[in-house]
Design a protein around this motif. Structure first.
Motif, PDB file in Angstrom:
ATOM      1  N   SER A 180      26.948 -14.213  -9.173  1.00 23.66           N
ATOM      2  CA  SER A 180      26.183 -15.423  -8.847  1.00 23.66           C
ATOM      3  C   SER A 180      27.106 -16.610  -8.566  1.00 23.66           C
ATOM      4  O   SER A 180      26.884 -17.376  -7.630  1.00 23.66           O
ATOM      5  CB  SER A 180      25.190 -15.756  -9.968  1.00 23.66           C
ATOM      6  N   ASP A 214      36.915 -19.459 -14.342  1.00 18.73           N
ATOM      7  CA  ASP A 214      36.530 -18.273 -15.113  1.00 18.73           C
ATOM      8  C   ASP A 214      37.494 -18.068 -16.283  1.00 18.73           C
ATOM      9  O   ASP A 214      38.680 -18.397 -16.191  1.00 18.73           O
ATOM     10  CB  ASP A 214      36.508 -17.012 -14.231  1.00 18.73           C
ATOM     11  N   GLY A 215      36.960 -17.497 -17.336  1.00 15.47           N
ATOM     12  CA  GLY A 215      37.779 -17.184 -18.519  1.00 15.47           C
ATOM     13  C   GLY A 215      38.682 -15.976 -18.266  1.00 15.47           C
ATOM     14  O   GLY A 215      39.697 -15.796 -18.942  1.00 15.47           O
ATOM     15  N   GLY A 230      26.534   0.227 -10.176  1.00 21.43           N
ATOM     16  CA  GLY A 230      26.124   1.403  -9.396  1.00 21.43           C
ATOM     17  C   GLY A 230      27.114   2.552  -9.529  1.00 21.43           C
ATOM     18  O   GLY A 230      27.395   3.208  -8.537  1.00 21.43           O
ATOM     19  N   ASN A 254      25.285  -1.031  -6.263  1.00 21.13           N
ATOM     20  CA  ASN A 254      23.918  -1.081  -5.702  1.00 21.13           C
ATOM     21  C   ASN A 254      23.515  -2.563  -5.706  1.00 21.13           C
ATOM     22  O   ASN A 254      22.992  -3.063  -6.682  1.00 21.13           O
ATOM     23  CB  ASN A 254      23.010  -0.231  -6.600  1.00 21.13           C
ATOM     24  N   VAL A 312      35.675 -21.730 -21.026  1.00 16.23           N
ATOM     25  CA  VAL A 312      34.981 -22.990 -21.315  1.00 16.23           C
ATOM     26  C   VAL A 312      34.303 -22.906 -22.676  1.00 16.23           C
ATOM     27  O   VAL A 312      33.598 -21.947 -22.958  1.00 16.23           O
ATOM     28  CB  VAL A 312      33.928 -23.276 -20.217  1.00 16.23           C
ATOM     29  N   SER A 329      28.790 -16.794 -24.281  1.00 18.60           N
ATOM     30  CA  SER A 329      29.207 -18.172 -24.602  1.00 18.60           C
ATOM     31  C   SER A 329      28.458 -19.194 -23.733  1.00 18.60           C
ATOM     32  O   SER A 329      28.293 -20.354 -24.132  1.00 18.60           O
ATOM     33  CB  SER A 329      30.720 -18.342 -24.444  1.00 18.60           C
ATOM     34  N   GLU A 369      22.372 -14.098 -14.366  1.00 20.16           N
ATOM     35  CA  GLU A 369      21.774 -13.375 -15.501  1.00 20.16           C
ATOM     36  C   GLU A 369      21.642 -14.206 -16.772  1.00 20.16           C
ATOM     37  O   GLU A 369      20.979 -13.779 -17.721  1.00 20.16           O
ATOM     38  CB  GLU A 369      22.628 -12.130 -15.767  1.00 20.16           C
ATOM     39  N   LEU A 374      21.730  -7.665  -9.253  1.00 23.75           N
ATOM     40  CA  LEU A 374      22.710  -8.321  -8.368  1.00 23.75           C
ATOM     41  C   LEU A 374      21.996  -9.158  -7.322  1.00 23.75           C
ATOM     42  O   LEU A 374      22.430 -10.268  -6.999  1.00 23.75           O
ATOM     43  CB  LEU A 374      23.608  -7.277  -7.706  1.00 23.75           C
TER      44      LEU A 374
END
Ligand SMILES: Cc1cc2nc3c(=O)[nH]c(=O)nc-3n(C[C@H](O)[C@H](O)[C@H](O)COP(=O)(O)OP(=O)(O)OC[C@H]3O[C@@H](n4cnc5c(N)ncnc54)[C@H](O)[C@@H]3O)c2cc1C
Length: 398
Positions: free
Chosen positions: A11, A28-29, A41, A46, A126, A168, A369, A382
């Motif tokens: 996302s 990103d961590g 998939g 998928n 973060v 988190s 998500e 996805l």
């Protein structure tokens, strides 16, 4: 205008690629982006489905979900993915990259990030976000700070935490006084109270899910049976509701029909007895896996040496019922680290479906998500991550 996107999963990356902000930072961590996509998939990714619709999802607000996955948003997002370079292979309505390699989807997305000069800050875990006036301050576990005007939170759920989604993100949202609906494992194995010797048997079945004795949902497909659990796609598709219900301490069970295409078992076995002049084992042996057949006979208290036409009507009815409605009490799900997604998360009630912004917090968007939306197997998760990422990213133009 500076936009930060926290979470470089499906996302977050699509949000970054569709965003037209002057400055875009993807955080990103992990050391790399899109770790989870490689596992999807079974390594084939998928990533989409021909029939994206609300009945393929569980959520706390179907009206908002319907607006998010409108035909228009589905078409725009798919076109966006296609133009990025993902060429599909469509099998039973499921979309995979034609290469059958999830790594090709990751490469395409990463190359597009580079082409667009998006700044990727890795290893930045973060642990705090707050707002001072109109500015967001994003703090890492190492006390580094990043400031931005718009913030897209795309940190995923608690499923497969080794890919970076360790839950988190929920804590970050709580700092804005947003409530998180209970998060439980989904698209996962279901553990049974009963223990049977049918380890590793696979069977094409119909499974019906009951909660507090009420029929909820049914699925057709292959079930995988183990001593203490059931799994496989049809089980996974029931697992979200089962998981939520177990969390709420409700009574959950399934009834399995091992011969869904044969409505009248007594008639069927009467006919088989006429063809096979033998005992019940000989009548059933090419129909059921031996392990499954012995469980069905033992549980029905029928000796395998007996002939079907020597059984009493009561015995015939018991065996027939066990073939058509084998009951298993569900007592648990697999853990988060072995579940594909999670139920629960940030309620859609907070979300403006036009652009995934949070109604009460100006400049904050939430996608993927981490939201209280989980889909069935078939590319729906996805697809939801991509659609929501696209809606948030393309809303930011300055
Ligand atoms: C084994 C497996 C198979 C699957 N197969 C499919 C499939 O075939 N089809 C399908 O549709 N779905 C599938 N899914 C589900 C799908 O992968 C997810 O729904 C989707 O990846 C969610 O995307 P996301 O961007 O919301 O979160 P994620 O992809 O989980 O990305 C979240 C990112 O945020 C980062 N992050 C988290 N917290 C922080 C923090 N505090 N600071 C900085 N960074 C942070 C993480 O490191 C991660 O990179 C599968 C999932 C699994 C585990």
């Amino acid at each position: 205008m500076k936009t930060a996107i926290v979470g470089a999963g499906a996302s977050g990356v699509i949000a970054a690629l569709s965003c037209k902000s002057k400055e875009i930072i993807l955080i990103d961590g992990n050391d790399k982006s899109l770790k989870k996509i490689l596992l999807t998939g079974n390594g084939r990714c998928n990533y989409w489905n021909e029939y994206i619709d609300i009945d393929k999802y569980n959520t706390d607000n179907y009206d908002i979900l319907q607006k998010i996955i409108s035909k228009e948003n589905i078409n725009k997002t798919y076109e966006f993915l296609y133009k990025l370079g993902i060429y599909p292979k469509i099998k039973n309505n499921n979309y995979y990259p034609y290469s059958n390699q999830a790594s090709s989807v990751r490469q395409i997305l990463e190359k597009n990030l580079t082409k667009k000069n998006i700044k990727f800050i890795n290893n930045f875990k973060v642990n705090n976000i707050y707002k001072i006036n109109d500015e967001f301050i994003i703090e890492s576990t190492n006390n580094e700070k990043i400031k931005c005007d718009k913030l897209i939170l795309a940190t995923g759920s608690k499923a497969y935490p080794k890919t970076g989604s360790d839950g988190s993100g929920y804590e970050l949202l709580k700092k804005f006084n947003l409530k998180i609906n209970p998060v439980t494992p989904a698209l996962t194995k279901l553990f049974t109270k009963e223990k049977y010797l049918w380890e590793n048997v696979r069977s094409d079945v119909n499974i019906k899910l009951f909660v507090n004795n009420k029929f909820i949902k049914e699925e057709y497909g292959e079930v995988q049976l183990t001593m203490d659990a059931i799994s496989g796609i049809c089980t996974f598709n029931l697992s979200s509701i089962a998981s939520k219900s177990l969390y709420l301490k409700k009574n959950v069970y399934v009834k399995i029909d091992f011969l869904p295409n044969i409505p009248n078992i007594i008639q069927f076995l009467d006919d088989r007895q006429k063809i096979i002049n033998g005992n019940i084992e000989e009548i059933l042996e090419s129909i059921f896996n031996y392990k499954l057949m012995f469980v069905l006979l033992k549980y029905s208290n029928i000796n395998k040496e007996k002939r079907w036409d020597d059984l009493s009507l009561i015995e015939k009815n018991i065996l027939s019922k066990n073939i058509k409605e084998f009951k298993l009490n569900i007592i648990g799900t697999d853990t988060f680290d072995k579940s594909q997604v999670c139920t629960g998360g940030l309620s859609l009630n907070y979300i403006n479906p036009k652009n995934m912004s949070v109604n009460d917090v100006n400049g904050l968007y939430v996608v993927g998500e981490i939201l209280d939306v989980d889909g069935m197997c078939g590319g729906f998760n996805l697809a939801f991550a991509f659609i929501t990422g696209y809606l948030a990213g393309s809303d930011i133009n300055d």
